[in-house]
Motif scaffolding. Structure first.
Motif: not given
Length: 390
Positions: A4-6, A97-98, A120-121, A157, A384, A388-389
């Motif tokens: 997961l890329r935060v 991703d978020v 981007i969420p 989101s 998160l 992201s999904d």
């Protein structure tokens, strides 16, 4: 399982320094990184940020915003930061991703809108009830400040409310209910725990507090008028000479810091007021103390009070966001923002040590059950990941 890329967007930085939203976010990030496949990038505009913090895969500094100056200079710095933000997000948005923002102000909401437009969420958080959600002052009322901000927040989101008062205010402002997540600040209950007799004696010695002090009052946080440390100095002058005050935190308002010093002298309590700036081992301050007091005018949910309750201190605070729910149901004392009321609450503890113990014990039980950082970190990661999904 994918990594997961935060993206953490925190203009004032993100670490263990004294900034409530940054500190609580950092604690969650540390646990998330330790337990999950996560790559975290921090974007900030702070001169205090550690550029080599191992919990971040990448640390990006944009034009600095956390320095002093006139209102015009501050405004120009913010504009430079926002212009650089838009450019940076356009260049790098595909790497994430978020996005998460620890607070909801112009320096986070405007970049969030850029991220939203690029797909981007974004999970935002409201960290202070008064400054972020109310029309305080004539200028804000004329501009319908809170309604405009709620309109922007509604495009995110998810929006995290760290207190019930904030949650209720978001509903009142028309933010869609399905986007609001109640998520109070959390604490490591193993680190912040009650001190034993030797630990308490050692901590008092290190802070220069007499071993025979009957009660040590502590207040942790930046030295500002909003936090109201001067009221504690005034309250101390109404209490017996074996009551001491420990003030921990950096001076963010120089004039107010000087006022504290002169007030200590004027009230004849300078020898009973113990001050220190930022300290990494903040639990030492709680080890040395018996009662935590925060006479603040505006909070979201104060990290320091959550820490103090976890550390087994009786707590006293004003009736504002976060504090009211923390001290509800006999977990502490809620007072008016007045030095005599604060002194009266401490006097009650002096007269009835068992009352102080009951408040301390019930506070510790509540925080351990409801605001433990281990449970909170899993909830944060799941939030998160869910966003992201989408």
């Amino acid at each position: 399982m994918k990594t997961l890329r935060v993206l953490i967007w925190s203009p004032t930085g993100c670490g263990s320094h004294y900034s409530g939203p940054a500190t609580s976010t950092y604690r969650l990030i540390k646990r998330v990184v330790d337990n999950n496949r996560v790559k975290v990038t921090l974007v900030h505009g702070s001169g205090l940020q550690d550029p080599n913090d191992g919990y971040f895969s990448n640390v990006v500094k944009l034009p600095q915003v956390d320095v002093g100056g006139s209102s015009i200079v501050s405004y120009l710095r913010q504009m430079r930061f926002l212009l650089a933000s838009r450019s940076w997000i356009r260049r790098n948005y595909q790497d994430f991703d978020v996005m998460f923002t620890p607070a909801s102000n112009i320096l986070t909401l405007v970049p969030s809108m850029s991220a939203v437009r690029l797909g981007i969420p974004v999970v935002g958080r409201v960290a202070a009830a008064g400054t972020e959600l109310y029309d305080n002052g004539k200028g804000r009322a004329m501009m319908r400040w809170s309604s405009r901000r709620a309109s922007l927040i509604s495009k995110l989101s998810r929006i995290v409310a760290i207190s019930r008062q904030i949650e209720e205010r978001l509903h009142l402002l028309g933010v869609p209910a399905e986007k609001i997540v109640y998520f109070p600040n959390s604490v490591d209950c193993l680190r912040f725990r009650p001190a034993d007799r030797d630990e308490k004696a050692g901590a008092r010695r290190r802070f220069g507090i007499p071993a025979d002090a009957r009660i040590v009052i502590v207040s942790v946080g930046a030295v500002t008028r909003r936090k109201g440390q001067h009221l504690l100095v005034q309250a101390l002058s109404r209490l017996p000479t074996d009551v001491h005050l420990l003030l921990v935190g950096p001076v963010r308002e120089a004039e107010y810091g000087s006022l504290l010093s002169s007030s200590s002298n004027a009230n004849g309590v300078a020898d009973r007021v113990h001050r220190c700036g930022h300290i990494e081992d903040i639990q030492e301050a709680y080890f040395a103390s018996d009662v935590f007091v925060l006479p603040s005018t505006d909070e979201g949910m104060p990290n320091a009070m959550v820490e103090a309750m976890s550390a087994g201190l009786a707590c006293v605070g004003t009736r504002i966001s976060g504090i009211s729910e923390l001290l509800d149901e006999g977990r502490g004392v809620i007072v008016e923002r007045d030095s005599s009321a604060i002194a009266e609450s401490i006097s009650e503890y002096l007269d009835d040590p068992q009352l102080m113990k009951r408040h301390a014990d019930s506070g510790r039980i509540y925080i351990t059950a409801n605001q433990n950082s281990e449970t909170a970190a899993k909830k944060f990661y799941d939030l998160l990941l869910e966003v992201s999904d989408r």
